[in-house]
Motif scaffolding. Structure first.
Motif, short mmCIF file in Angstrom:
data_model
loop_
_atom_site.label_atom_id
_atom_site.label_comp_id
_atom_site.label_asym_id
_atom_site.label_seq_id
_atom_site.Cartn_x
_atom_site.Cartn_y
_atom_site.Cartn_z
N LEU A 1 0.97 -1.16 0.20
CA LEU A 1 0.11 0.06 -0.15
C LEU A 1 0.77 1.37 0.03
CD1 LEU A 1 -2.78 -0.73 2.56
CD2 LEU A 1 -3.17 -0.71 0.26
N GLN A 2 0.36 2.28 -0.91
CA GLN A 2 1.13 3.43 -0.77
C GLN A 2 0.32 4.59 -0.04
OE1 GLN A 2 4.21 4.12 -2.23
NE2 GLN A 2 4.29 2.05 -2.22
N PRO A 3 0.64 5.27 0.64
CA PRO A 3 0.31 6.41 1.42
C PRO A 3 -0.11 7.26 0.43
CG PRO A 3 2.25 6.53 2.15
CD PRO A 3 2.36 5.24 1.23
N ASP A 4 -1.66 7.90 0.62
CA ASP A 4 -2.19 9.02 -0.23
C ASP A 4 -2.02 10.25 0.58
OD1 ASP A 4 -4.00 8.64 1.57
OD2 ASP A 4 -5.53 7.82 0.17
N VAL A 5 -2.83 11.23 0.01
CA VAL A 5 -2.54 12.62 0.52
C VAL A 5 -3.35 12.39 2.02
CG1 VAL A 5 -3.64 15.00 0.29
CG2 VAL A 5 -2.72 14.08 -1.53
N ILE A 6 -4.50 11.67 2.19
CA ILE A 6 -5.11 11.77 3.38
C ILE A 6 -4.37 11.16 4.41
CG2 ILE A 6 -7.25 10.89 4.64
CD1 ILE A 6 -8.64 10.98 1.77
N THR A 7 -3.64 10.05 4.19
CA THR A 7 -2.80 9.50 4.98
C THR A 7 -1.66 10.18 5.42
OG1 THR A 7 -3.19 7.43 3.79
CG2 THR A 7 -1.18 7.58 5.46
N PHE B 1 7.68 18.17 9.00
CA PHE B 1 8.50 18.58 7.80
C PHE B 1 8.98 17.28 6.91
CE2 PHE B 1 8.78 22.59 10.18
CZ PHE B 1 7.65 23.16 9.93
N ASP B 2 9.60 16.46 7.61
CA ASP B 2 10.23 15.10 6.72
C ASP B 2 8.97 14.62 6.22
OD1 ASP B 2 12.69 15.92 8.03
OD2 ASP B 2 12.46 14.07 9.58
N LEU B 3 7.71 14.32 6.41
CA LEU B 3 6.72 13.96 6.05
C LEU B 3 6.10 14.69 4.77
CD1 LEU B 3 4.58 12.65 9.03
CD2 LEU B 3 5.73 11.04 7.27
N LEU B 4 6.17 16.04 4.84
CA LEU B 4 5.72 16.91 4.00
C LEU B 4 6.56 16.75 2.66
CD1 LEU B 4 3.99 19.27 2.99
CD2 LEU B 4 5.37 20.87 4.14
N ALA B 5 8.13 16.71 3.05
CA ALA B 5 9.09 16.58 1.74
C ALA B 5 8.79 15.20 1.31
CB ALA B 5 10.38 16.71 2.59
N GLU B 6 8.55 14.17 2.08
CA GLU B 6 8.19 12.71 1.50
C GLU B 6 7.07 12.50 0.78
OE1 GLU B 6 6.69 8.70 3.64
OE2 GLU B 6 8.83 9.52 4.60
N MET B 7 6.16 13.42 1.07
CA MET B 7 4.79 13.45 0.35
C MET B 7 5.15 14.10 -1.30
SD MET B 7 1.41 15.60 1.58
CE MET B 7 0.05 15.61 0.59
#
Length: 152
Positions: free
Chosen positions: A2-8, A26-32
């Motif tokens: 499963l790949q995370p989506d915007v909601i995740t 911020f790490d998650l935002l960059a990863e997104m």
């Protein structure tokens, strides 16, 4: 898998914001973004709120500019978080510029917005402006709360 989506990502960034884990947010935002997902208003609201809690005013303002540059319309939550970040960073004038910009965009400040702006007045030693905002708030039919009065 499963790949995370915007909601995740939004849920994870929001959880980091609430838990005071600014750097992880911020790490998650960059990863997104690296995963090719486009942050939405909810993403930016959570990230800007994380800046406010992490006392990263410049980053909050950069995110607000990035959001607008992506064609997203900031909402009351966005502006409240950015104004609060300015208040915490001692950027009183910028807080007022954002309040004016928000009103010009046709958005009605809420109790949280006014409380952050009044708190910025207190930090910037602008008592008259704080009292004007308190009167404006009441004129808009909003009930000041404990936070508003302690800021004023």
């Amino acid at each position: 898998g499963l790949q995370p989506d915007v909601i995740t990502y939004n849920a994870a960034i929001s959880a980091c914001e609430k838990g005071g884990r600014t750097d992880t947010a911020f790490d998650l935002l960059a990863e997104m973004k690296a995963a090719g997902l486009q942050p939405d208003v909810i993403t930016y609201n959570a990230a800007i709120s994380a800046c406010e809690k992490g006392a990263r005013t410049d980053t909050a303002l950069d995110l607000l500019a990035e959001m607008k540059g992506a064609g997203l319309q900031p909402n009351v939550i966005t502006y409240s978080a950015a104004i609060s970040a300015c208040e915490k960073g001692g950027r009183t004038d910028t807080a007022f510029d954002l309040l004016a910009e928000m009103k010009a965009a046709g958005l009605q400040p809420d109790v949280i917005t006014y409380s952050a702006a009044i708190s910025a007045c207190e930090k910037g030693a602008r008592t008259d402006t704080a009292l004007d905002l308190l009167a404006e708030m009441k004129g808009a039919g909003l009930q000041p709360n404990v936070i508003t009065y302690s800021a004023a």
